[in-house]
Write a protein that holds these residues in place. Sequence first.
Motif, PDB file in Angstrom:
ATOM      1  N   LEU A 143       0.814  -1.215   0.000  1.00  0.00           N
ATOM      2  CA  LEU A 143       0.000   0.000   0.000  1.00  0.00           C
ATOM      3  C   LEU A 143       0.849   1.268   0.000  1.00  0.00           C
ATOM      4  O   LEU A 143       0.328   2.366  -0.225  1.00  0.00           O
ATOM      5  N   GLY A 144       2.143   1.123   0.254  1.00  0.00           N
ATOM      6  CA  GLY A 144       2.982   2.297   0.347  1.00  0.00           C
ATOM      7  C   GLY A 144       2.707   3.097   1.598  1.00  0.00           C
ATOM      8  O   GLY A 144       2.828   4.323   1.618  1.00  0.00           O
ATOM      9  N   SER A 145       2.332   2.407   2.682  1.00  0.00           N
ATOM     10  CA  SER A 145       1.991   3.062   3.940  1.00  0.00           C
ATOM     11  C   SER A 145       2.817   2.432   5.058  1.00  0.00           C
ATOM     12  O   SER A 145       3.619   1.531   4.832  1.00  0.00           O
ATOM     13  N   ASP A 162      -6.054   3.926  17.639  1.00  0.00           N
ATOM     14  CA  ASP A 162      -4.609   4.121  17.704  1.00  0.00           C
ATOM     15  C   ASP A 162      -3.854   3.103  16.859  1.00  0.00           C
ATOM     16  O   ASP A 162      -2.721   3.359  16.433  1.00  0.00           O
ATOM     17  N   VAL A 163      -4.455   1.959  16.634  1.00  0.00           N
ATOM     18  CA  VAL A 163      -3.803   0.884  15.881  1.00  0.00           C
ATOM     19  C   VAL A 163      -4.254   0.855  14.426  1.00  0.00           C
ATOM     20  O   VAL A 163      -3.480   0.525  13.522  1.00  0.00           O
ATOM     21  N   LEU A 164      -5.491   1.217  14.200  1.00  0.00           N
ATOM     22  CA  LEU A 164      -6.058   1.190  12.852  1.00  0.00           C
ATOM     23  C   LEU A 164      -5.371   2.216  11.960  1.00  0.00           C
ATOM     24  O   LEU A 164      -5.228   3.380  12.333  1.00  0.00           O
ATOM     25  N   VAL A 165      -4.942   1.790  10.787  1.00  0.00           N
ATOM     26  CA  VAL A 165      -4.278   2.678   9.834  1.00  0.00           C
ATOM     27  C   VAL A 165      -5.247   3.013   8.705  1.00  0.00           C
ATOM     28  O   VAL A 165      -5.785   2.112   8.050  1.00  0.00           O
ATOM     29  N   HIS A 166      -5.472   4.293   8.491  1.00  0.00           N
ATOM     30  CA  HIS A 166      -6.293   4.733   7.364  1.00  0.00           C
ATOM     31  C   HIS A 166      -5.368   4.835   6.151  1.00  0.00           C
ATOM     32  O   HIS A 166      -4.735   5.863   5.914  1.00  0.00           O
ATOM     33  N   GLY A 167      -5.274   3.746   5.428  1.00  0.00           N
ATOM     34  CA  GLY A 167      -4.346   3.674   4.309  1.00  0.00           C
ATOM     35  C   GLY A 167      -4.823   4.446   3.098  1.00  0.00           C
ATOM     36  O   GLY A 167      -5.941   4.969   3.070  1.00  0.00           O
ATOM     37  N   PRO A 168      -3.981   4.520   2.087  1.00  0.00           N
ATOM     38  CA  PRO A 168      -4.367   5.218   0.865  1.00  0.00           C
ATOM     39  C   PRO A 168      -5.468   4.480   0.111  1.00  0.00           C
ATOM     40  O   PRO A 168      -5.732   3.305   0.359  1.00  0.00           O
ATOM     41  N   GLY A 195      -8.552   4.695   0.335  1.00  0.00           N
ATOM     42  CA  GLY A 195      -9.750   4.399   1.111  1.00  0.00           C
ATOM     43  C   GLY A 195      -9.756   3.054   1.796  1.00  0.00           C
ATOM     44  O   GLY A 195     -10.790   2.614   2.302  1.00  0.00           O
ATOM     45  N   VAL A 196      -8.606   2.367   1.836  1.00  0.00           N
ATOM     46  CA  VAL A 196      -8.523   1.041   2.454  1.00  0.00           C
ATOM     47  C   VAL A 196      -7.856   1.153   3.824  1.00  0.00           C
ATOM     48  O   VAL A 196      -6.724   1.626   3.932  1.00  0.00           O
ATOM     49  N   ASP A 197      -8.557   0.729   4.867  1.00  0.00           N
ATOM     50  CA  ASP A 197      -7.991   0.702   6.212  1.00  0.00           C
ATOM     51  C   ASP A 197      -7.338  -0.657   6.461  1.00  0.00           C
ATOM     52  O   ASP A 197      -7.741  -1.661   5.861  1.00  0.00           O
ATOM     53  N   PHE A 198      -6.340  -0.675   7.347  1.00  0.00           N
ATOM     54  CA  PHE A 198      -5.755  -1.974   7.688  1.00  0.00           C
ATOM     55  C   PHE A 198      -5.233  -1.959   9.112  1.00  0.00           C
ATOM     56  O   PHE A 198      -4.927  -0.907   9.683  1.00  0.00           O
ATOM     57  N   ILE A 199      -5.167  -3.167   9.678  1.00  0.00           N
ATOM     58  CA  ILE A 199      -4.615  -3.359  11.021  1.00  0.00           C
ATOM     59  C   ILE A 199      -3.326  -4.157  10.879  1.00  0.00           C
ATOM     60  O   ILE A 199      -3.359  -5.323  10.468  1.00  0.00           O
TER      61      ILE A 199
END
Length: 325
Positions: free
Chosen positions: A109-111, A129-135, A137-141
Motif C-alpha cells: 500500500l505504500g503506507s 490508535d492501531v487502525l491505519v487509514h491507508g491510501p 480508502g482502504v484501512d488496515f490493522i
Amino acid sequence: MTMDQAERLRKLVEQHPVSEHEHPGAKNPPASPQASKTAKQAKTPKPQKPARPRRPFSTNARVIAVTSGKGGVGKTNFTVNLAIALRAVGSRVMILDADLGMANVDIVLGSSSKKYLLNLLEDDMDLADVLVHGPYGVDFIPGGSGIEKAQTLDDDKQKILLRKLAGVGALADIILIDTGAGLGKNVMDFILAADEVLLVTTPEPTSLTDAYAVMKAYSRYAENPNLQLVVNRIYDERESREVAEKLQQTAGRFLHLDVGCLGYVYEDASVLRAVRRQTPFVVASPDSIAARCIRAMAQGVLYGASPRVDRGWRGFLQRIFHFSR
C-alpha cells in the motif's frame, strides 16, 4: 466490469499520484514481445450482471481469509488490489495483516504504522490508535508478531483484545484476512475461523501441490467449507480453466469438497512495475489486463455467490481466540 469502476480508480490515481520522483530508481522495464502479444490477445473476464448484491451491507461484516499453499504466489498483492477494487465500487474494506512471516500489506500500500495489534493491550491504546487509514480508502490493522502471541494470551488479555477489536465489524462491509502461506497452526486457525476462504495458486506444479494440501487440511476441519480458488499468473484463459478443473475434480473425488473458482489474473508486466513503485497495480495501471481481472473478481465477491448467513466479525474473533459466547 463497468466504465464507472475504471473511472473511480482513475480518481484514486489523481488523489494519490504515482511519480518517478516519489519512487526514484523505479524504472519501468519494457514488456517482452511475448507478454505484449499475450496481453493483446487476452480476453477480459466478463462478470455476470447481477440483479442484486450478494447480501445487503450491514454491521455484520463478511470475513474473508486469503491464503496460499506456498509463498511467492502473489497472495498479499492480490489481497491489497482486491481491497482497492472493492472500495472503488462503494464497499467499506479493511485488511487484517495476519501474515506472520512476511507481513507486508503496508509495503504494497505504500503506507506504514508504528503500532501493532498487541498495542491494544496497553491501557491508553484503543482501536483508533492501531487502525491505519491507508491510501485509496482502504484501512488496515498491522498484525506483526502480535497475531501469533494473541492466541496464547490468558483469558483476561484475550477479553481485552476481543472488546477493543469488536468495533471493527461496524467499520467495514468486508474484512480481508491476509494469512501466511502453508499449513502452520496460525494459518489454519485463521482460515478455519473465517466465513470464506480464497486460495491463491499459480499453474506451477509445486504451487498446485501445496494448494491441494491446504484444501485437504481445510476439508478435514472446516465446519462449513466455503473455499474458492484464485489462479494467478496465467497466460491464457484455457490454462486457468485447466488448473481450476484439476484441483476441483481432485478435491471432489478424494476430499468430497466442493471448491469454487472466483477467477484468475493474467501475467502482466504492469504488476511488476507497480510492485517496484510500491503502488497497487489497479491504481498505477487501471486499464491493464491484470487490473481488469481484479475488478472482475471484485464483482464476483459482491455478486457471484448465493446469499448465506455469515457469523461475521465477532464470530471470527471468538473462534480465533477460542473465546466462548
